[in-house]
Design a protein around this motif. Structure first.
Motif, mmCIF file in Angstrom:
data_model
loop_
_atom_site.group_PDB
_atom_site.id
_atom_site.type_symbol
_atom_site.label_atom_id
_atom_site.label_comp_id
_atom_site.label_asym_id
_atom_site.label_seq_id
_atom_site.Cartn_x
_atom_site.Cartn_y
_atom_site.Cartn_z
ATOM 1 N N GLY A 70 0.785 -1.224 0.000
ATOM 2 C CA GLY A 70 0.000 0.000 0.000
ATOM 3 C C GLY A 70 0.818 1.277 0.000
ATOM 4 N N LEU A 71 2.116 1.183 0.284
ATOM 5 C CA LEU A 71 2.969 2.364 0.297
ATOM 6 C C LEU A 71 3.199 2.918 -1.102
ATOM 7 C CD1 LEU A 71 4.954 4.321 1.758
ATOM 8 C CD2 LEU A 71 6.716 2.548 1.503
ATOM 9 N N PHE A 72 3.134 2.059 -2.108
ATOM 10 C CA PHE A 72 3.553 2.427 -3.462
ATOM 11 C C PHE A 72 2.369 2.961 -4.271
ATOM 12 C CE2 PHE A 72 6.658 -0.437 -1.811
ATOM 13 C CZ PHE A 72 7.851 0.084 -2.265
ATOM 14 N N ARG A 73 2.531 4.190 -4.763
ATOM 15 C CA ARG A 73 1.484 4.777 -5.598
ATOM 16 C C ARG A 73 1.383 4.066 -6.929
ATOM 17 N NH1 ARG A 73 0.508 8.673 -9.581
ATOM 18 N NH2 ARG A 73 -1.493 9.774 -9.259
ATOM 19 N N ARG A 74 2.521 3.708 -7.493
ATOM 20 C CA ARG A 74 2.531 2.978 -8.757
ATOM 21 C C ARG A 74 3.660 1.957 -8.745
ATOM 22 N NH1 ARG A 74 0.468 6.101 -13.115
ATOM 23 N NH2 ARG A 74 1.130 4.463 -14.547
ATOM 24 N N ILE A 75 3.412 0.822 -9.381
ATOM 25 C CA ILE A 75 4.432 -0.203 -9.583
ATOM 26 C C ILE A 75 4.563 -0.427 -11.089
ATOM 27 C CG2 ILE A 75 4.971 -2.662 -9.330
ATOM 28 C CD1 ILE A 75 3.733 -2.494 -6.534
ATOM 29 N N PHE A 76 5.746 -0.157 -11.606
ATOM 30 C CA PHE A 76 6.032 -0.342 -13.021
ATOM 31 C C PHE A 76 6.917 -1.573 -13.167
ATOM 32 C CE2 PHE A 76 5.471 4.217 -12.349
ATOM 33 C CZ PHE A 76 4.530 4.530 -13.324
ATOM 34 N N SER A 77 6.380 -2.597 -13.787
ATOM 35 C CA SER A 77 7.162 -3.812 -14.004
ATOM 36 C C SER A 77 6.554 -4.568 -15.176
ATOM 37 C CB SER A 77 7.170 -4.679 -12.735
ATOM 38 O OG SER A 77 8.132 -5.714 -12.853
ATOM 39 N N ASN A 78 7.237 -5.606 -15.604
ATOM 40 C CA ASN A 78 6.731 -6.403 -16.715
ATOM 41 C C ASN A 78 5.436 -7.095 -16.307
ATOM 42 O OD1 ASN A 78 9.114 -6.068 -18.549
ATOM 43 N ND2 ASN A 78 10.155 -7.062 -16.830
ATOM 44 N N PRO A 79 4.356 -6.933 -17.094
ATOM 45 C CA PRO A 79 3.067 -7.518 -16.704
ATOM 46 C C PRO A 79 3.135 -9.037 -16.639
ATOM 47 C CG PRO A 79 2.812 -5.906 -18.479
ATOM 48 C CD PRO A 79 4.285 -6.178 -18.352
ATOM 49 N N ALA A 80 2.550 -9.588 -15.586
ATOM 50 C CA ALA A 80 2.488 -11.039 -15.427
ATOM 51 C C ALA A 80 1.184 -11.388 -14.719
ATOM 52 C CB ALA A 80 3.673 -11.563 -14.622
ATOM 53 N N ALA A 81 0.447 -12.327 -15.292
ATOM 54 C CA ALA A 81 -0.833 -12.731 -14.725
ATOM 55 C C ALA A 81 -1.191 -14.112 -15.272
ATOM 56 C CB ALA A 81 -1.916 -11.717 -15.074
ATOM 57 N N PRO A 82 -2.079 -14.832 -14.589
ATOM 58 C CA PRO A 82 -2.515 -16.135 -15.110
ATOM 59 C C PRO A 82 -3.205 -15.989 -16.461
ATOM 60 C CG PRO A 82 -3.095 -15.902 -12.781
ATOM 61 C CD PRO A 82 -2.641 -14.560 -13.249
ATOM 62 N N ASP A 83 -2.889 -16.894 -17.386
ATOM 63 C CA ASP A 83 -3.524 -16.879 -18.704
ATOM 64 C C ASP A 83 -4.779 -17.747 -18.682
ATOM 65 O OD1 ASP A 83 -2.645 -19.509 -18.770
ATOM 66 O OD2 ASP A 83 -1.047 -19.131 -20.229
ATOM 67 N N ALA A 84 -5.336 -18.006 -19.863
ATOM 68 C CA ALA A 84 -6.583 -18.773 -19.959
ATOM 69 C C ALA A 84 -6.430 -20.189 -19.423
ATOM 70 C CB ALA A 84 -7.061 -18.800 -21.408
ATOM 71 N N ARG A 85 -5.199 -20.701 -19.416
ATOM 72 C CA ARG A 85 -4.948 -22.048 -18.906
ATOM 73 C C ARG A 85 -4.688 -22.062 -17.405
ATOM 74 N NH1 ARG A 85 0.189 -23.469 -22.145
ATOM 75 N NH2 ARG A 85 0.583 -21.308 -21.475
ATOM 76 N N GLY A 86 -4.634 -20.847 -16.813
ATOM 77 C CA GLY A 86 -4.340 -20.779 -15.384
ATOM 78 C C GLY A 86 -2.858 -20.780 -15.085
ATOM 79 N N LEU A 87 -2.029 -20.575 -16.116
ATOM 80 C CA LEU A 87 -0.583 -20.548 -15.933
ATOM 81 C C LEU A 87 -0.101 -19.105 -15.972
ATOM 82 C CD1 LEU A 87 0.413 -23.486 -18.322
ATOM 83 C CD2 LEU A 87 -0.235 -23.585 -15.903
ATOM 84 N N LEU A 88 0.982 -18.818 -15.269
ATOM 85 C CA LEU A 88 1.496 -17.457 -15.230
ATOM 86 C C LEU A 88 2.157 -17.107 -16.555
ATOM 87 C CD1 LEU A 88 1.617 -15.118 -13.158
ATOM 88 C CD2 LEU A 88 4.001 -15.739 -12.793
ATOM 89 N N ALA A 89 1.701 -16.045 -17.178
ATOM 90 C CA ALA A 89 2.253 -15.597 -18.451
ATOM 91 C C ALA A 89 2.893 -14.230 -18.256
ATOM 92 C CB ALA A 89 1.162 -15.519 -19.506
ATOM 93 N N LEU A 90 4.055 -14.035 -18.849
ATOM 94 C CA LEU A 90 4.845 -12.808 -18.698
ATOM 95 C C LEU A 90 4.922 -12.071 -20.025
ATOM 96 C CD1 LEU A 90 6.911 -11.080 -17.005
ATOM 97 C CD2 LEU A 90 8.674 -12.659 -17.841
ATOM 98 N N ARG A 91 4.822 -10.730 -19.966
ATOM 99 C CA ARG A 91 4.951 -9.908 -21.156
ATOM 100 C C ARG A 91 5.964 -8.800 -20.892
ATOM 101 N NH1 ARG A 91 0.722 -6.930 -21.959
ATOM 102 N NH2 ARG A 91 -0.436 -7.428 -20.044
ATOM 103 N N PRO A 92 6.531 -8.196 -21.939
ATOM 104 C CA PRO A 92 7.477 -7.084 -21.735
ATOM 105 C C PRO A 92 6.750 -5.809 -21.347
ATOM 106 C CG PRO A 92 7.113 -7.454 -24.064
ATOM 107 C CD PRO A 92 6.397 -8.568 -23.353
ATOM 108 N N PHE A 93 7.421 -4.948 -20.599
ATOM 109 C CA PHE A 93 6.835 -3.659 -20.231
ATOM 110 C C PHE A 93 6.784 -2.743 -21.444
ATOM 111 C CE2 PHE A 93 6.829 0.688 -18.725
ATOM 112 C CZ PHE A 93 5.851 0.657 -17.737
ATOM 113 N N HIS A 94 7.909 -2.600 -22.127
ATOM 114 C CA HIS A 94 7.962 -1.797 -23.348
ATOM 115 C C HIS A 94 7.967 -2.705 -24.573
ATOM 116 C CE1 HIS A 94 9.963 1.695 -21.007
ATOM 117 N NE2 HIS A 94 8.725 2.029 -21.283
ATOM 118 N N ALA A 95 7.108 -2.409 -25.519
ATOM 119 C CA ALA A 95 7.175 -3.120 -26.794
ATOM 120 C C ALA A 95 8.442 -2.709 -27.535
ATOM 121 C CB ALA A 95 5.953 -2.809 -27.630
ATOM 122 N N GLN A 96 8.834 -1.437 -27.357
ATOM 123 C CA GLN A 96 10.076 -0.932 -27.931
ATOM 124 C C GLN A 96 10.451 0.371 -27.245
ATOM 125 O OE1 GLN A 96 9.326 -0.301 -32.096
ATOM 126 N NE2 GLN A 96 8.004 1.460 -31.758
#
Length: 269
Positions: A141-167
């Motif tokens: 709760g201390l952090f107003r914003r967290i900037f990091s590479n997005p990661a969340a469960p996908d449709a299969r329920g597995l953790l999927a990682l994406r890049p923060f910047h496309a370029q």
């Protein structure tokens, strides 16, 4: 007693404002890295504990290419999912990463200063791991914003990682994230909101923390972890071109060093 304590009911000055900002407006922006800064380990290495035998196969390790670590970690999470490792298992591993010495005390200290510090985090790890770790430690709760590479469960329920910047156009930084761009974009966003910080503070350790530290001006403070790549790069820059690194440099060994300096800043303000 510093006017930054919320109980004092005093206002915080804004950077470059020339007068009083609105009640509760932040005076200082405090930016943290995550790996080997807030936590005392590299979370991407730590997550190997979720793998069978707590070690990645050598064939998978061999696919790593310099500057493309995010792509490598995408393959790591895919492999872990194939081995039956689920997000709840990964969360438990992230929650067990120890904080750096004195970090819990530092974050509690910053939280007690009320609106004087606006706190953000910029990390080349991933949102799932960073948020899991901070939530477990009681500091999310201390952090107003967290900037990091997005990661969340996908449709299969597995953790999927994406890049923060496309370029991005920075030759120094890895392809998926330039922290200089992240911090610069955030400062411009807050300026549009009417928020202008009096001073910037940046706490980090890695070579990718040297790039955003270039945004710091005279009067700002860089806190590189002593003996780590960020610290060495600053020293090299200072030696090669004295005065080129404008910010005050305060190396830290434990987060108590950072707290001590911030206390001095508040007392002097």
């Amino acid at each position: 007693m510093s006017g930054c304590f919320p109980a004092a009911g005093l206002r915080c000055l804004s950077r470059g404002g020339g007068g009083m900002a609105a009640q509760g407006a932040p005076r200082f922006l405090l930016t943290f890295d995550f790996d080997e800064t807030i936590v005392d380990e590299n979370s991407d290495d730590w997550i190997e504990r979720a793998a069978p035998g707590q070690r990645l196969p050598e064939g998978l390790r061999a696919t790593y290419r310099e500057g493309f670590y995010n792509e490598f970690m995408q393959r790591v999470f895919q492999y872990l999912g194939e081995q039956g490792v689920r997000p709840r298992d990964l969360r438990a591993v992230y929650e067990a990463i120890p904080l750096s010495p004195g970090m819990g005390d530092l974050l509690q200290f910053v939280a007690r200063q009320g609106a004087c510090f606006e706190v953000i985090l910029i990390s080349d790890a991933n949102t799932f791991g960073v948020e899991s770790s901070l939530r477990a430690a009681g500091h999310l709760g201390l952090f107003r914003r967290i900037f990091s590479n997005p990661a969340a469960p996908d449709a299969r329920g597995l953790l999927a990682l994406r890049p923060f910047h496309a370029q991005h156009g920075c030759a120094r930084c890895p392809s998926n994230m330039c922290k200089h761009k992240v911090l610069g974009d955030y400062l411009r966003e807050r300026a549009r909101d009417g928020v202008h910080f009096e001073r910037l503070f940046y706490v980090g350790d890695g070579s990718n923390d040297f790039c955003p530290a270039g945004l710091l001006a005279s009067g700002d403070v860089a806190f590189p972890r002593r003996g780590y790549p960020m610290h060495r790069l600053i020293q090299e820059a200072q030696k090669a071109e004295p005065g080129s690194f404008r910010a005050t440099v305060v190396p830290w060994e434990t987060a108590h060093d950072i707290r001590q300096h911030l206390q001095q800043v508040l007392k002097a303000s």
